[in-house]
Scaffold this motif. Structure first.
Motif, mmCIF file in Angstrom:
data_model
loop_
_atom_site.group_PDB
_atom_site.id
_atom_site.type_symbol
_atom_site.label_atom_id
_atom_site.label_comp_id
_atom_site.label_asym_id
_atom_site.label_seq_id
_atom_site.Cartn_x
_atom_site.Cartn_y
_atom_site.Cartn_z
ATOM 1 N N THR A 70 -59.688 9.251 61.351
ATOM 2 C CA THR A 70 -60.868 8.815 62.195
ATOM 3 C C THR A 70 -60.448 7.850 63.251
ATOM 4 O O THR A 70 -60.792 7.989 64.497
ATOM 5 C CB THR A 70 -61.882 8.212 61.334
ATOM 6 O OG1 THR A 70 -61.343 7.564 60.238
ATOM 7 C CG2 THR A 70 -62.920 9.457 60.653
ATOM 8 N N GLY A 71 -59.549 7.140 63.010
ATOM 9 C CA GLY A 71 -58.792 6.074 64.093
ATOM 10 C C GLY A 71 -58.295 6.798 65.293
ATOM 11 O O GLY A 71 -58.769 6.573 66.173
ATOM 12 N N VAL A 97 -67.247 1.592 63.862
ATOM 13 C CA VAL A 97 -67.770 2.234 64.705
ATOM 14 C C VAL A 97 -69.043 2.895 63.917
ATOM 15 O O VAL A 97 -68.902 3.026 62.865
ATOM 16 C CB VAL A 97 -66.853 3.415 65.272
ATOM 17 C CG1 VAL A 97 -67.587 4.273 66.058
ATOM 18 C CG2 VAL A 97 -65.711 2.831 66.074
ATOM 19 N N GLY A 133 -58.424 6.667 56.818
ATOM 20 C CA GLY A 133 -59.064 5.886 57.270
ATOM 21 C C GLY A 133 -60.438 6.130 57.255
ATOM 22 O O GLY A 133 -61.518 5.396 57.960
ATOM 23 N N ARG A 165 -65.002 4.545 55.220
ATOM 24 C CA ARG A 165 -64.791 3.173 55.447
ATOM 25 C C ARG A 165 -65.726 2.274 54.843
ATOM 26 O O ARG A 165 -65.759 0.976 54.850
ATOM 27 C CB ARG A 165 -64.231 2.648 56.750
ATOM 28 C CG ARG A 165 -62.965 2.549 56.969
ATOM 29 C CD ARG A 165 -62.653 2.106 58.289
ATOM 30 N NE ARG A 165 -61.421 1.509 58.939
ATOM 31 C CZ ARG A 165 -60.274 2.061 59.078
ATOM 32 N NH1 ARG A 165 -60.050 3.460 59.025
ATOM 33 N NH2 ARG A 165 -59.466 1.476 59.688
ATOM 34 N N ARG A 196 -46.982 -6.621 59.915
ATOM 35 C CA ARG A 196 -46.664 -5.202 60.329
ATOM 36 C C ARG A 196 -47.725 -4.716 61.717
ATOM 37 O O ARG A 196 -47.170 -4.237 62.405
ATOM 38 C CB ARG A 196 -47.293 -4.334 59.259
ATOM 39 C CG ARG A 196 -46.222 -3.948 58.365
ATOM 40 C CD ARG A 196 -46.594 -2.849 57.365
ATOM 41 N NE ARG A 196 -45.624 -2.692 56.123
ATOM 42 C CZ ARG A 196 -45.844 -1.688 55.186
ATOM 43 N NH1 ARG A 196 -46.714 -0.983 55.018
ATOM 44 N NH2 ARG A 196 -45.109 -1.718 54.057
ATOM 45 N N GLY A 245 -42.241 -2.054 50.933
ATOM 46 C CA GLY A 245 -40.783 -1.346 50.900
ATOM 47 C C GLY A 245 -40.688 -0.396 52.180
ATOM 48 O O GLY A 245 -41.735 -0.361 52.912
HETATM 49 P P1 B4P Z 1 -57.077 3.039 61.907
HETATM 50 O O1 B4P Z 1 -56.409 3.806 63.046
HETATM 51 O O2 B4P Z 1 -57.547 3.777 60.785
HETATM 52 O O3 B4P Z 1 -55.819 1.997 61.782
HETATM 53 P P2 B4P Z 1 -55.233 1.068 60.771
HETATM 54 O O4 B4P Z 1 -56.067 1.025 59.363
HETATM 55 O O5 B4P Z 1 -55.186 -0.376 61.457
HETATM 56 O O6 B4P Z 1 -53.813 1.372 60.268
HETATM 57 P P3 B4P Z 1 -52.916 1.997 59.122
HETATM 58 O O7 B4P Z 1 -53.356 1.611 57.492
HETATM 59 O O8 B4P Z 1 -53.202 3.490 59.356
HETATM 60 O O9 B4P Z 1 -51.576 1.666 59.366
HETATM 61 P P4 B4P Z 1 -50.202 2.344 60.100
HETATM 62 O O10 B4P Z 1 -49.533 3.390 59.441
HETATM 63 O O11 B4P Z 1 -50.625 2.667 61.551
HETATM 64 O O12 B4P Z 1 -58.278 2.124 62.273
HETATM 65 C C1 B4P Z 1 -58.523 1.610 63.718
HETATM 66 C C2 B4P Z 1 -59.994 1.095 64.075
HETATM 67 O O13 B4P Z 1 -60.679 2.431 64.078
HETATM 68 C C3 B4P Z 1 -60.675 0.404 62.807
HETATM 69 O O14 B4P Z 1 -60.485 -0.939 63.093
HETATM 70 C C4 B4P Z 1 -62.270 0.734 63.541
HETATM 71 O O15 B4P Z 1 -62.751 0.077 64.316
HETATM 72 C C5 B4P Z 1 -62.020 2.250 63.764
HETATM 73 N N1 B4P Z 1 -62.170 3.257 62.971
HETATM 74 C C6 B4P Z 1 -61.452 3.928 62.089
HETATM 75 N N2 B4P Z 1 -61.868 4.789 61.043
HETATM 76 C C7 B4P Z 1 -63.194 4.322 61.062
HETATM 77 C C8 B4P Z 1 -64.276 4.794 60.108
HETATM 78 N N3 B4P Z 1 -64.141 5.942 59.344
HETATM 79 N N4 B4P Z 1 -65.664 4.215 60.514
HETATM 80 C C9 B4P Z 1 -65.836 3.293 61.531
HETATM 81 N N5 B4P Z 1 -64.635 3.021 62.362
HETATM 82 C C10 B4P Z 1 -63.550 3.372 62.209
HETATM 83 O O16 B4P Z 1 -49.187 1.223 60.028
HETATM 84 C C11 B4P Z 1 -49.241 -0.036 60.647
HETATM 85 C C12 B4P Z 1 -47.930 -0.408 61.156
HETATM 86 O O17 B4P Z 1 -47.268 -0.654 60.179
HETATM 87 C C13 B4P Z 1 -47.231 0.636 61.947
HETATM 88 O O18 B4P Z 1 -46.556 -0.038 63.245
HETATM 89 C C14 B4P Z 1 -46.378 1.313 61.207
HETATM 90 O O19 B4P Z 1 -45.115 1.761 61.866
HETATM 91 C C15 B4P Z 1 -46.049 0.022 60.362
HETATM 92 N N6 B4P Z 1 -45.431 0.597 58.792
HETATM 93 C C16 B4P Z 1 -46.079 1.676 57.999
HETATM 94 N N7 B4P Z 1 -45.613 1.603 57.041
HETATM 95 C C17 B4P Z 1 -44.447 0.685 56.922
HETATM 96 C C18 B4P Z 1 -43.600 0.395 55.938
HETATM 97 N N8 B4P Z 1 -43.386 0.895 54.808
HETATM 98 N N9 B4P Z 1 -42.385 -0.913 56.338
HETATM 99 C C19 B4P Z 1 -42.511 -1.349 57.523
HETATM 100 N N10 B4P Z 1 -43.569 -0.784 58.663
HETATM 101 C C20 B4P Z 1 -44.514 0.058 58.173
#
Ligand code: B4P
Length: 186
Positions: free
Chosen positions: A33-34, A61, A89, A92, A127, A172
């Motif tokens: 959804t993000g 949202v 995602g 939520r 991260r 990790g």
């Molecule tokens: P999302 O797009 O869902 O993103 P996120 O939760 O911030 O990140 P995610 O857990 O997916 O982490 P990622 O793999 O990118 O949400 C963004 C926004 O959208 C929300 O705040 C909200 O406003 C809105 N939204 C989304 N869904 C919604 C819903 N259902 N209802 C209402 N609003 C909604 O990893 C993060 C970072 O870590 C990256 O840089 C990655 O490269 C790094 N990384 C990942 N794994 C790693 C590892 N093992 N080691 C080191 N780095 C790592």
């Protein structure tokens, strides 16, 4: 291999990173959804304009908007013959989780496993600051973590009560975390 999978976890746990890899290696529909909301923002649609400011503040949202997006994608996939999916995602909050149950009942489908990705706040912060997306500054990240605790964390109980929850250590290397998740899905 489980075909209907949901990823749960705090912002920055790596849901998007792992979901992308798993969906591509196992031919599952990856529904983030993000990503879908960011796509609407980039395309400048009415929906995107409504979502942009909310996302920049680190808040959720509106449920109606997110549910409409998810419903249309899952219905489209079911109409084209079905297949597996990975929800990343979403849901939520409890309203979204309950709406998803109703939608899946309509489609005659069921969640097979909910993968909870667990990680310390300090690592999450590190991260996300490293990722540097528009909504990745420290004040907004801290707010997103609060929103997670208040609105999303209750889903842990919700899915655990339904016998669907499996927790995974999200610390990790990306590959190591991927292996832990794959082991849960086999
Ligand atoms: P999302 O797009 O869902 O993103 P996120 O939760 O911030 O990140 P995610 O857990 O997916 O982490 P990622 O793999 O990118 O949400 C963004 C926004 O959208 C929300 O705040 C909200 O406003 C809105 N939204 C989304 N869904 C919604 C819903 N259902 N209802 C209402 N609003 C909604 O990893 C993060 C970072 O870590 C990256 O840089 C990655 O490269 C790094 N990384 C990942 N794994 C790693 C590892 N093992 N080691 C080191 N780095 C790592």
């Amino acid at each position: 291999m489980k075909q209907r999978v949901l990823f749960l976890g705090p912002p920055g746990a790596g849901k998007g990173t792992q979901a992308q890899q798993l969906a591509s290696s196992h031919a599952l529909l990856h529904l983030s959804t993000g990503d879908l909301l960011r796509g609407e923002v980039a395309a400048g649609t009415a929906l995107g304009q409504e979502a942009a400011a909310v996302m920049a503040r680190g808040e959720l949202v509106s449920d109606a908007l997110v549910l409409a997006i998810v419903r249309s994608r899952l219905e489209q996939q079911a109409a084209s013959g079905g297949g597996g999916w990975l929800l990343d995602g979403f849901p939520r909050n409890l309203t979204q989780a309950e709406a998803l149950e109703g939608l899946l009942e309509d489609l005659g489908q069921q969640i097979e496993v909910v993968v909870l990705m667990e990680l310390d706040d300090a690592v999450l912060l590190q991260r996300l600051l490293g990722r540097g997306r528009e909504d990745d500054n420290e004040a907004v990240i801290r707010h997103r973590l609060e929103v997670y605790r208040d609105q999303t964390a209750p889903l842990i109980r919700f899915y655990s009560d339904r016998g669907l929850l499996q927790s995974v250590d999200a610390s990790g290397e990306v590959e190591t975390v991927g292996q832990r998740i794959a082991a849960l899905l086999d």
